[in-house]
Design an enzyme around this catalytic site. Structure first.
Site, PDB file in Angstrom:
ATOM      1  CG  HIS A   1     -66.462 -23.348 -17.977  1.00 15.03           C
ATOM      2  ND1 HIS A   1     -66.213 -22.481 -19.001  1.00 15.03           N
ATOM      3  CD2 HIS A   1     -65.966 -24.545 -18.360  1.00 15.03           C
ATOM      4  CE1 HIS A   1     -65.592 -23.129 -19.974  1.00 15.03           C
ATOM      5  NE2 HIS A   1     -65.440 -24.386 -19.621  1.00 15.03           N
TER       6      HIS A   1
ATOM      7  CG  ASP B   1     -63.445 -30.485 -15.662  1.00 16.79           C
ATOM      8  OD1 ASP B   1     -64.262 -29.715 -16.195  1.00 16.79           O
ATOM      9  OD2 ASP B   1     -63.505 -31.726 -15.769  1.00 16.79           O
TER      10      ASP B   1
ATOM     11  CE  LYS C   1     -67.001 -26.552 -38.369  1.00 15.88           C
ATOM     12  NZ  LYS C   1     -66.396 -25.833 -37.249  1.00 15.88           N
TER      13      LYS C   1
HETATM   14  P1  GDP Z   1     -63.339 -25.341 -15.962  1.00 22.23           P
HETATM   15  O1  GDP Z   1     -64.138 -26.339 -16.727  1.00 22.23           O
HETATM   16  O2  GDP Z   1     -61.917 -25.259 -16.419  1.00 22.23           O
HETATM   17  O3  GDP Z   1     -63.982 -23.988 -15.900  1.00 22.23           O
HETATM   18  O4  GDP Z   1     -63.268 -25.891 -14.465  1.00 22.23           O
HETATM   19  P2  GDP Z   1     -64.503 -26.467 -13.598  1.00 22.23           P
HETATM   20  O5  GDP Z   1     -65.341 -25.327 -13.164  1.00 22.23           O
HETATM   21  O6  GDP Z   1     -65.166 -27.592 -14.311  1.00 22.23           O
HETATM   22  O7  GDP Z   1     -63.721 -27.142 -12.396  1.00 22.23           O
HETATM   23  C1  GDP Z   1     -62.929 -26.415 -11.525  1.00 22.23           C
HETATM   24  C2  GDP Z   1     -63.522 -26.517 -10.108  1.00 22.23           C
HETATM   25  O8  GDP Z   1     -62.562 -26.118  -9.172  1.00 22.23           O
HETATM   26  C3  GDP Z   1     -64.726 -25.616  -9.887  1.00 22.23           C
HETATM   27  O9  GDP Z   1     -65.602 -26.250  -8.999  1.00 22.23           O
HETATM   28  C4  GDP Z   1     -64.122 -24.362  -9.234  1.00 22.23           C
HETATM   29  O10 GDP Z   1     -65.027 -23.683  -8.392  1.00 22.23           O
HETATM   30  C5  GDP Z   1     -63.003 -24.978  -8.444  1.00 22.23           C
HETATM   31  N1  GDP Z   1     -61.811 -24.118  -8.301  1.00 22.23           N
HETATM   32  C6  GDP Z   1     -61.226 -23.315  -9.232  1.00 22.23           C
HETATM   33  N2  GDP Z   1     -60.089 -22.782  -8.755  1.00 22.23           N
HETATM   34  C7  GDP Z   1     -59.930 -23.274  -7.500  1.00 22.23           C
HETATM   35  C8  GDP Z   1     -58.919 -23.126  -6.498  1.00 22.23           C
HETATM   36  O11 GDP Z   1     -57.920 -22.433  -6.673  1.00 22.23           O
HETATM   37  N3  GDP Z   1     -59.099 -23.823  -5.323  1.00 22.23           N
HETATM   38  C9  GDP Z   1     -60.191 -24.621  -5.097  1.00 22.23           C
HETATM   39  N4  GDP Z   1     -60.282 -25.261  -3.945  1.00 22.23           N
HETATM   40  N5  GDP Z   1     -61.148 -24.777  -6.021  1.00 22.23           N
HETATM   41  C10 GDP Z   1     -61.029 -24.121  -7.204  1.00 22.23           C
HETATM   42  P1  IMO Z   2     -64.489 -28.121 -19.536  1.00 20.84           P
HETATM   43  O1  IMO Z   2     -64.716 -26.957 -20.474  1.00 20.84           O
HETATM   44  C1  IMO Z   2     -63.534 -32.355 -18.912  1.00 20.84           C
HETATM   45  C2  IMO Z   2     -64.249 -35.054 -22.318  1.00 20.84           C
HETATM   46  C3  IMO Z   2     -65.344 -36.047 -22.019  1.00 20.84           C
HETATM   47  C4  IMO Z   2     -64.913 -37.209 -22.905  1.00 20.84           C
HETATM   48  C5  IMO Z   2     -64.361 -36.504 -24.136  1.00 20.84           C
HETATM   49  C6  IMO Z   2     -65.323 -36.388 -25.287  1.00 20.84           C
HETATM   50  O2  IMO Z   2     -65.446 -28.155 -18.400  1.00 20.84           O
HETATM   51  O3  IMO Z   2     -63.070 -28.231 -19.146  1.00 20.84           O
HETATM   52  P2  IMO Z   2     -67.510 -34.923 -25.756  1.00 20.84           P
HETATM   53  O4  IMO Z   2     -68.834 -34.929 -25.060  1.00 20.84           O
HETATM   54  O5  IMO Z   2     -66.853 -33.594 -25.818  1.00 20.84           O
HETATM   55  O6  IMO Z   2     -67.578 -35.591 -27.108  1.00 20.84           O
HETATM   56  O7  IMO Z   2     -66.569 -35.909 -24.847  1.00 20.84           O
HETATM   57  O8  IMO Z   2     -63.977 -35.205 -23.709  1.00 20.84           O
HETATM   58  N1  IMO Z   2     -64.622 -33.637 -22.092  1.00 20.84           N
HETATM   59  C7  IMO Z   2     -64.327 -32.951 -20.989  1.00 20.84           C
HETATM   60  N2  IMO Z   2     -63.698 -33.318 -19.847  1.00 20.84           N
HETATM   61  N3  IMO Z   2     -63.924 -31.071 -19.071  1.00 20.84           N
HETATM   62  C8  IMO Z   2     -64.538 -30.672 -20.209  1.00 20.84           C
HETATM   63  O9  IMO Z   2     -64.887 -29.387 -20.456  1.00 20.84           O
HETATM   64  C9  IMO Z   2     -64.789 -31.629 -21.221  1.00 20.84           C
HETATM   65  N4  IMO Z   2     -65.344 -31.585 -22.450  1.00 20.84           N
HETATM   66  C10 IMO Z   2     -65.238 -32.809 -22.975  1.00 20.84           C
HETATM   67  O10 IMO Z   2     -65.374 -36.387 -20.659  1.00 20.84           O
HETATM   68  O11 IMO Z   2     -63.859 -37.893 -22.290  1.00 20.84           O
HETATM   69 MG    MG Z   3     -65.347 -28.008 -16.399  1.00 23.68          MG
END
Ligand code: GDP
Ligand code: IMO
Ligand code: MG
Length: 437
Positions: A70, A42, A154
């Site tokens: 994402h 995230d 797998k």
């Molecule tokens: P990812 O899983 O790595 O793609 O990240 P996520 O989308 O799960 O979480 C990142 C969150 O932060 C999302 O809601 C984005 O819209 C938000 N975000 C990303 N970059 C920025 C930033 O520079 N500032 C703020 N305020 N929010 C951001």
């Molecule tokens: P993105 O791509 C945050 C975490 C889960 C749990 C552990 C195992 O959005 O960054 P799983 O369901 O994969 O077997 O869970 O990994 N986890 C993530 N946490 N962002 C993710 O993906 C995650 N993908 C898995 O919360 O702790």
């Molecule tokens: Mg994410």
């Protein structure tokens, strides 16, 4: 377990034939750019991919599944991607209808070697979590999307792939039934309506068929045809990697750079830039050690200001200070060529900001990141403290728009990791990204 591509123009790649000619190491073909999470997920990978995808011909997912979440904000609309590459939004070639995307089927390719995650894998994910809780008093906090059980299938060589689904359906059905029986012998409470599942899978197979290609050959053609910009969108993150993450509190795939090669079937020589995405603080979803976690007002502020709620599970993300020990560790494994530092704006209101710079055990600094989780639970974090800039940075669009104290914070991070910071995020939208070079 995804191996999907979204391509602006996949026709070209299919039309040019593989030459079969010997290539020198200097003529390795096009390079792929890889975007990877440098913390516990995230970090904003989707946003970085969306930014780069405006110029890319292909965007690939190479590991993980719909455990990823994402979020991408374009023209004020918020899109949540789980399995599709975030690059599938492309304003030049895609019409947007509400929150739906039109014509995506024509721009999506699925590898025939991708493993299938079945409904019962998801049920088993839940049963395993309940079992962990009962036996060990804690679970992993998985997303319950079936990712662990599917990767287990797998590895135990009983998994089924896209090529099996599209092959002889009688053979597929027999193997599916066998797999169900295996899981039922492990989990007697598991009920599966096999005939109903097979009926659905047959329907899916016909929808999927036009999108399926031989993944290795498809990538080979993309790499060795005319110049192409190819982007790989990592899911999950380094500290969740099955081999290098905070095991066992990890996901089941390789979310570090090797996953791009093994997931897509491409040679290491074709890896070009590797961009690490790191938040200006740290978050974690689920269970496991988190040395810089702030179980106090700072943690709460980061959680609320940063809207730190999981996209996939709706759980509150745990929050803490930026931990440069883990980002450096991620860099040791991935060899980042540059970093995107996201969510700097969330720190705008803080009086002072801390950054974890080293771990100590029994009062002594340790140079490595501990493999053992009991050890990681015990480390004492050494912090560097910075004065807050107390200024709204969300309108900043270039380096000079940032307050000097924010610039200092960024430069410190850059020097400490030893990798240039190429982007700084100051908001959710595509334009809220300062490009440094
Ligand atoms: P990812 O899983 O790595 O793609 O990240 P996520 O989308 O799960 O979480 C990142 C969150 O932060 C999302 O809601 C984005 O819209 C938000 N975000 C990303 N970059 C920025 C930033 O520079 N500032 C703020 N305020 N929010 C951001
Ligand atoms: P993105 O791509 C945050 C975490 C889960 C749990 C552990 C195992 O959005 O960054 P799983 O369901 O994969 O077997 O869970 O990994 N986890 C993530 N946490 N962002 C993710 O993906 C995650 N993908 C898995 O919360 O702790
Ligand atoms: Mg994410």
């Amino acid at each position: 377990m995804s191996l999907t591509w979204s391509a602006k123009d996949h026709k070209n790649a299919n039309q040019s034939a593989a030459t079969g000619q010997k290539r020198s190491r200097n003529d390795a073909g096009n390079k792929v750019t890889v975007v990877l999470g440098a913390q516990w997920g995230d970090e904003g990978k989707g946003k970085v991919v969306d930014l780069l995808a405006t110029e890319a011909d292909f965007v690939c997912r190479c590991q993980g599944g719909n455990n990823a979440g994402h979020t991408v904000v374009v023209d004020g609309k918020e899109y949540d991607f789980h399995l599709l590459p975030s690059g599938i939004i492309n304003p030049k070639s895609v019409s947007l209808i509400g929150k739906g995307l039109k014509g995506w089927e024509k721009r999506l390719i699925v590898s025939d070697r991708a493993h299938l995650v079945f409904d019962f894998h998801q049920v088993v994910d839940g049963l395993q979590e309940t079992e962990r809780q009962a036996q060990e008093g804690k679970n992993i906090g998985t997303t319950k999307k079936g990712i662990g059980p599917a990767y287990s299938s797998k590895a135990s060589r009983t998994g089924l792939r896209v090529c099996d689904l599209l092959g002889d359906f009688k053979d597929f059905s027999a193997r599916f039934k066998n797999l169900v029986r295996q899981y039922q012998s492990m989990y007697p409470s598991l009920t599966v309506d096999v005939e109903d599942q097979l009926k659905k899978l047959k329907e899916y197979s016909e929808r999927l068929r036009p999108m399926v290609r031989d993944g290795v050959y498809y990538m080979y053609e993309a790499l060795h045809g005319p110049p192409k910009k190819i982007l790989v969108e990592g899911a999950n993150a380094a500290l969740l990697d099955i081999d290098f993450g905070t095991y066992p509190f990890v996901t089941s795939s390789n979310c570090t750079v090797g996953g791009a090669c093994t997931g897509l079937g491409i040679p290491p020589l074709n890896i070009g830039d590797v961009f690490g995405v790191a938040k200006a603080y740290t978050t974690r979803v689920g269970i496991g050690a988190f040395p810089t976690e702030q179980l106090n007002a700072v943690g709460e502020l980061l959680q609320t200001r940063g809207h730190e709620v999981g996209v996939t599970t709706g759980r509150k993300r745990r929050c803490g200070w930026l931990d440069l020990v883990i980002v450096r560790y991620a860099h040791m494994i991935n060899g980042f060529t540059a970093i995107a530092l996201t969510k700097l704006d969330i720190l705008d209101v803080l009086d002072e900001i801390k950054v974890g710079v080293a771990y100590k055990l029994n009062g002594k600094r340790i140079p490595h990141f501990p493999a053992n989780m009991d050890v990681l639970q015990k480390v004492e974090v050494e912090y560097e403290t910075f004065p807050g800039w107390k200024t709204d940075t969300s309108a900043a669009r270039k380096w000079n728009d940032l307050p000097a104290k924010a610039q200092n914070y960024i430069r410190f991070i850059e020097n400490h990791i030893g990798v240039p910071i190429k982007w700084v995020g100051v908001g959710k939208s595509r334009e809220c990204m300062i490009q440094m070079f």
